[in-house]
Design a protein around this motif. Structure first.
Motif, mmCIF file in Angstrom:
data_model
loop_
_atom_site.group_PDB
_atom_site.id
_atom_site.type_symbol
_atom_site.label_atom_id
_atom_site.label_comp_id
_atom_site.label_asym_id
_atom_site.label_seq_id
_atom_site.Cartn_x
_atom_site.Cartn_y
_atom_site.Cartn_z
ATOM 1 N N ILE A 138 0.205 -5.483 3.365
ATOM 2 C CA ILE A 138 -0.949 -6.198 3.910
ATOM 3 C C ILE A 138 -0.863 -7.642 3.445
ATOM 4 N N GLN A 177 -2.838 -9.274 8.411
ATOM 5 C CA GLN A 177 -1.821 -8.554 9.172
ATOM 6 C C GLN A 177 -1.273 -7.418 8.336
ATOM 7 N N ILE A 178 -0.922 -6.327 9.013
ATOM 8 C CA ILE A 178 -0.395 -5.132 8.357
ATOM 9 C C ILE A 178 0.996 -4.878 8.923
ATOM 10 N N TRP A 179 1.979 -4.680 8.028
ATOM 11 C CA TRP A 179 3.382 -4.538 8.406
ATOM 12 C C TRP A 179 3.942 -3.234 7.852
ATOM 13 N N GLN A 217 -7.137 -4.476 -2.901
ATOM 14 C CA GLN A 217 -7.204 -3.199 -2.195
ATOM 15 C C GLN A 217 -7.362 -2.070 -3.191
ATOM 16 N N GLN A 230 2.814 0.470 3.687
ATOM 17 C CA GLN A 230 2.630 -0.738 4.471
ATOM 18 C C GLN A 230 2.420 -1.936 3.548
ATOM 19 N N LEU A 271 -10.053 -2.488 1.742
ATOM 20 C CA LEU A 271 -9.441 -3.805 1.609
ATOM 21 C C LEU A 271 -10.534 -4.809 1.293
ATOM 22 N N ASN A 320 0.853 -1.183 0.000
ATOM 23 C CA ASN A 320 0.000 0.000 0.000
ATOM 24 C C ASN A 320 0.887 1.231 0.000
ATOM 25 N N LYS A 373 5.168 -5.324 12.830
ATOM 26 C CA LYS A 373 3.737 -5.541 12.672
ATOM 27 C C LYS A 373 2.976 -4.367 13.272
ATOM 28 N N LYS A 385 -0.789 -4.004 12.748
ATOM 29 C CA LYS A 385 -2.171 -4.347 13.109
ATOM 30 C C LYS A 385 -2.469 -5.753 12.625
ATOM 31 N N GLN A 386 -3.494 -6.343 13.262
ATOM 32 C CA GLN A 386 -3.895 -7.695 12.894
ATOM 33 C C GLN A 386 -5.358 -7.896 13.274
ATOM 34 N N PHE A 419 -8.823 -0.236 6.903
ATOM 35 C CA PHE A 419 -7.527 -0.701 7.371
ATOM 36 C C PHE A 419 -7.450 -0.816 8.887
#
Length: 1149
Positions: free
Chosen positions: A507, A516-518, A543, A505, A548, A500, A525, A527-528, A562
């Motif tokens: 995804i 999971q978002i990195w 996306q 990030q 998403l 993204n 990491k 968010k999850q 997100f």
């Protein structure tokens, strides 16, 4: 807008083991480990000693501020810099007290090790390959599956006596039928069997109350050698133990329908289980020996002893002998005596009266297993629970493993992993961590469905194969090879990863529904959120700038933000189960395709409710097979690719199909083979297409049943991993070889499409990549990016300069396509573009690839079914794996030097030459063996691949240093050459010594007073005293030495003088006439000759040193007086001449 997809869960082929290295010479840049991970035990001990001094901290120990802590660790440790020490201080000082002591440091390190241990345990979750249904020759229930170590084969025996043997490649090698003559075959059942591994035999239990022992040594026959008959009850279960230290000792145990546990103790199994009686005269020996149990009790067989104890009131379900505890385990489905342990007694008189330990479990126990290292008994309870027991504690179990919803029918320990496998009646397989007592994996839905069946479980721990039987069918689940220290981004296979650009990030989503978002710059990491589609598997991820999209096997697409909030659920399958294959977002709508022949669309105007139904696609159905992927190019061009290789170009404004690209489709290939077949196929397809189109118009969505292809077989592979082809097969022979897995529009080439350049790229079946021109509706170029790996996936960077491909074996290639197919050509370009790099990124199938650019560095994001998402650059340098312990920092790109670039180009040229040579070499059969069989002789070294390979190895092998001749040097042969004689010294490098200049005198010369003491006299010499001045009296020799020395010297002188005398007389004895020897006349023969006396042995003189000589009247003799020898000679009577007489004084000494 970007999207990824993975139709179904798939597994990589383990047979491909070649590792492809990157063409660049740069080594992977591994991320640095955390400081806590680099500390060893010695470092921690040094820190503890440093903190154990008196101070103001806890327990009057030392505490340090941040600066003091960094300074102290810089002195004590050599593991990092002050910045890392400062970060460690900040992690420890969570309460912001401003100081750290040993208590805080130790607590932080302990928590860090706990987290690391949990991460290691999470990697121990077994990963399984797809379940295999083996073709079974059995017609009744399979009673058991086991492994034979001697022949390395698996054996299964069913109730009717059918025996099947399988190789390690799971191919049926042998199938036969066994039985007994005690009763009819229709009345006979095999209840159980056990392998006698140390003697290569097998024991079968029959309902005829007998146990038969078969020999497996013979390859042709299945001979029965012994039968134990006369049992009181029918044997139901068997177990066998052999002593590894004593090859002749073994115990076979069985449980029967009377609730008894029976055992036979053998003492010479390597010789014979039972002693054979001699055969009667004139009769042959019976090959099968029938042994009555009563005869064993009467001790008729000396090498077998019988043991029995009764403890159960119901049938015994399982028995086991444990040498670790020296006891017998048994279980039954009763509450009072669920599990009984019979302890072996040391005294012989108490053999048949065993002490027992009884475990009471509600509902009873179906099966059990014992772990000797942990000393735990695992019981499969009828009450749906798996209990862990200590053999010495019967009051309550050590742990209760809850989770099964039906009766547990079998359990087995995986001792290597300290895990427990359990299988229940509702066909659910669970794997438990024994230490944590938690379920780490649940497998269900993959086993055959149907009514209640009889199942058995066998896990081959050494080969990681799990066999589960369902009545007469046999299934195999093989565990994937475990990779040590593997980093996993998800717990389940990753189906997609996207970059993204708005949030910088990555995804990623896995099959289990975890998103999971990195952060791409560090790998952290952010968010999850889990269970995106409940229990259904997620198949695709897409996306746009703010939303998403996730698609699933339940036929729905969910729209998320997100933060993990779901706004809409798009109903694609009309409430039916259907696989969503691809989602793409247009300007005013959302297009969804899957395993159906039509396009499903959702208008943005209808996105008001939570559940959204699809709208009608005006173009209807244009594909004759299922659509797998699509791509969009503004303002109004949509391309869809189907399973048969056809590409359809749509106008999104009118939603109608404008062009068809099918030069490499299945329809085109089949049409070129014959008109008759093509016409028949066309007619049948047209009729069915009308029916399916009508269904599509009625439902307004896609259904997996309504839109199945009429030309597709029932077992069509929906997985890219299942599309592998073997060497030597053509594209047309592989059904998946036409399927299109990815379509990409080259946005940077929009202007070149009108002039004839390529603006659309497709990839998929059999590893081919094709470049199309949508304006002229033609194929511009094609090349095989990956050979013999099946389907591939691809991505293109934003500038359309590089093409990145990945296959089902984890191999990634980067091609430079900046000038590839930019201009029109008369023929299709089949030359592949230059390869920039290639490397093995994963150990399993690569599901998606995406590209991005950070710090002027082009990066590749790969997501694989090995549960990991990795980050690489375009040269194959490893940046990191999302989810690893340490974070990374993306450095700016450093271009390779000219020398490195030349090396890379040379290597690529060598590879191209090798490929050209391989393509040019065409094998043709040799006709000489047929035309000239007598004169033809094959040279194995030149005609076989192994011979050529061996010769190449011999040529490239480093030669040994052999003895050599002396070289022809001038100084060795100067005579022949005429050169001046110059020896080896002439070859030395000689030069004039350097001058040292003025040398200073040493200190002992300049300052002698420091090293030497002063002399007493002036001349420096002491005067020695005169000898006679010191003597008071005259000393002679006799007074100087002791008396005994002088006497000894005198005796020795006399002894030597006597020795000389005797020796001289012996030499002169022949010439002396006094002995009666005449030189002229011989002695008279009539007269007797006097005997010659030998001289006696000399003895030392004791008394008188000068004795008087004495004589004795004798003709010839030697006499001694006082031990002094004397020789006296008189005139011999035989002397004829008086002149020959001598006086005694002349010869006496």
């Amino acid at each position: 807008m970007s999207t990824v997809t993975s139709p179904t869960r798939s597994v990589a082929d383990p047979s491909r083991k070649g590792v492809v290295t990157a063409t660049t010479n740069a080594a992977p840049v591994l991320p640095s480990e955390k400081l806590e991970s680099r500390l060893k035990i010695k470092d921690l001990e040094a820190l503890q000693d440093a903190f154990m001094v008196d101070g103001d901290g806890y327990d009057n120990r030392l505490n340090l501020t941040r600066d003091q802590f960094c300074e102290a660790l810089s002195v004590i440790l050599n593991k990092g810099n002050k910045e890392e020490y400062g970060e460690l201080f900040d992690k420890i000082d969570l309460t912001k007290d401003g100081y750290v002591d040993w208590d805080k440091l130790a607590s932080h390190m302990l928590l860090e090790f706990y987290e690391k241990d949990d991460r290691v345990k999470s990697t121990q979750v077994p990963q399984w390959k797809d379940i295999r249904h083996l073709p079974s020759p059995h017609k009744e229930i399979i009673q058991r599956v086991s492994f034979l170590k001697n022949t390395s084969r698996y054996i299964a025996i069913s109730k009717e006596g059918s025996v099947s043997m399988w190789g390690q490649n799971m191919k049926l090698q042998r199938h036969l039928k066994t039985g007994t003559e005690s009763c009819k075959a229709r009345d006979l059942w095999v209840t159980h069997f056990v392998a006698l591994q140390n003697i290569n035999k097998i024991a079968l239990a029959f309902t005829s109350k007998e146990i038969a022992f078969y020999d497996l040594s013979s390859k042709l026959e299945f001979n029965c050698q012994y039968k134990v008959q006369g049992l009181d009850h029918t044997p139901l279960c068997l177990d066998y133990w052999s002593n590894p230290e004593n090859i002749n000792e073994a115990i076979i145990t069985w449980g029967d329908t009377g609730g008894c546990v029976n055992a036979l103790h053998f003492t010479s199994v390597n010789i014979a289980l039972f002693e054979r009686p001699p055969a009667p005269a004139g009769e042959k020996q019976d090959p099968c020996l029938n042994v009555q149990l009563s005869d064993i009790l009467k001790k008729k067989y000396k090498n077998a002893k019988y043991l029995k104890h009764k403890g159960h009131t119901e049938w015994v379900r399982q028995v086991m002998y444990s040498v670790h505890l020296e006891c017998f385990f048994s279980c039954a489905t009763t509450w009072k005596n669920s599990v009984i342990i019979g302890w072996m007694e040391k005294h012989p008189q108490a053999v048949n009266t065993l002490k027992t330990t009884v475990f009471q479990i509600s509902g009873g126990v179906n099966a059990f297993d014992y772990h000797p290292d942990l000393n735990l008994i695992a019981t499969a309870g009828v009450n749906h629970h798996v209990c862990l027991w200590n053999p010495y504690v019967i009051s309550k179990p050590n742990g209760v493993l809850r989770g099964h919803m039906a009766s547990v029918i079998q359990v087995q320990f995986n001792t290597a992993r300290n895990q427990l496998i359990s299988f229940s009646k509702d066909k659910v397989l669970r794997i438990w961590d024994v230490q944590l007592q938690v379920c780490i994996q649940r497998l269900a839905g993959m086993f055959p469905k149907g009514p209640e069946v009889h199942s058995t479980l066998f896990f081959d721990e050494l080969r990681n194969k799990l066999f589960i039987t369902f009545n007469y069918s046999l299934t195999l689940m093989e565990m994937k090879a475990e990779i040590r220290d593997r980093i996993m981004s998800h717990d389940r296979p990753v189906i997609g990863a996207l970059y993204n650009q708005t949030f910088n990030q990555v995804i990623s989503a896995c099959q289990g529904g975890t998103v999971q978002i990195w952060m791409v710059d560090s790998g952290q990491k952010v968010k999850q959120f889990t269970q995106a589609h409940g229990t259904a598997e997620v198949t695709t991820l897409a996306q746009d700038e703010t939303r998403l999209f996730t698609g699933s096997t339940d036929g729905t697409v969910k729209v998320w933000d997100f933060n993990g909030h779901c706004f809409h659920t798009l109903q694609c399958g009309g409430g039916q189960q259907a696989d969503v294959g691809y989602v793409i977002v247009l300007k005013h709508s959302i297009v969804v395709v899957g395993w159906a022949r039509h396009v499903t669309v959702f208008r943005n105007s209808s996105l008001k409710d939570y559940h959204v139904q699809p709208a009608d696609w005006k173009g209807g159905q244009a594909h004759s097979d299922d659509i797998l992927t699509c791509a969009y190019s503004g303002p109004s061009m949509l391309a869809t690719g189907s399973y048969d290789g056809e590409i359809v170009i749509w106008n999104t404004s009118s939603e109608t199909a404008s062009k068809h690209l099918n030069q490499r489709s299945k329809r085109q290939v089949m049409g070129s083979r014959g008109k008759t077949f093509a016409l028949a196929s066309r007619d049948s397809t047209m009729v069915l297409s009308k029916e399916t189109t009508q269904v599509a118009e009625d439902k307004g969505g896609f259904d997996s049943h309504a839109f199945s292809s009429p030309m597709r077989p029932r077992t069509r592979p929906k997985s890219r991993a299942m599309s592998r082809i073997s060497a030597g097969t053509n594209d047309d022979q592989n059904e998946y070889g036409f399927a299109i897995s990815k379509l990409i529009f080259l946005e940077a080439r929009k202007n070149s499409s009108a002039s004839g350049g390529a603006n659309l790229v497709s990839c998929g079946g059999n590893g081919w990549v094709r470049f199309w021109n949508t304006s002229r509706n033609c194929l511009v170029g094609e090349f095989p990016a990956h050979t013999q790996v099946g389907s591939i996936i691809m991505a293109v960077d934003k500038d359309n300069h590089h093409l990145v491909t990945g296959d089902v074996d984890g191999l990634v290639k980067v091609f430079n396509i900046s000038e590839y197919c930019r201009h029109p050509t008369d023929e299709i370009n089949k030359i592949p573009p230059p390869t920039r790099a290639q490397w093995t990124a994963h150990n399993d199938i690569i599901n998606t690839i995406d590209t991005c650019k950070r710090n002027d560095r082009r990066l590749v994001i790969t997501a694989s079914s090995d549960c990991s998402v990795s980050l690489w650059d375009f040269d194959g340098k490893f940046i990191g794996t999302f989810g690893q312990e340490g974070h990374w920092k993306i450095e700016p790109y450093v271009a390779p030097s000219e020398d490195e670039q030349m090396e890379i180009e040379d290597e690529s040229e060598e590879e191209e030459i090798e490929l050209e040579e391989d393509e040019d070499t065409v094998w043709e059969p040799d006709d000489r063996p047929i035309t000239d069989p007598s004169g033809f002789r094959m040279n194995v070294w030149d005609s076989s691949e192994i011979g050529k390979h061996y010769q190449e190895m011999r040529v490239n092998k480093r030669e040994r240093r052999q003895p050599q001749t002396i070289p022809d040097l001038p100084y060795l042969h100067w005579e022949k050459t005429g050169a001046p004689p110059a020896g080896p010294y002439a070859a030395l490098d000689t030069f004039e010594l350097n001058s040292e200049g003025n040398l200073s005198k040493p200190q002992f010369m300049t300052q002698p007073h420091k090293y030497f003491k002063e002399m007493a006299s002036g001349n420096g010499k002491d005067k020695l005293p005169v000898l006679h001045d010191g003597l008071k009296a005259t000393w002679d020799e006799r007074n100087l030495f002791p008396r005994y020395i002088l006497e000894y010297e005198t005796k020795m002188k006399q002894y030597r003088q006597q020795e000389k005398t005797v020796n001289s007389l012996k030499t002169k004895s022949k010439g002396i006439t006094g002995f009666g020897i005449n030189r002229n006349n011989a002695p008279s023969p009539n007269k007797s000759r006097p005997p010659v006396l030998k001289p006696q042995r000399l003895k030392p003189i004791i008394s008188n040193p000068n004795p008087a000589l004495s004589t004795r009247s004798s003709s010839t003799g030697i006499t001694t007086h006082n031990h002094v020898p004397s020789i006296i000679v008189k005139d011999h009577p035989s002397s004829m001449n008086g002149n020959n007489s001598h006086n005694t004084d002349d010869i006496q000494e």
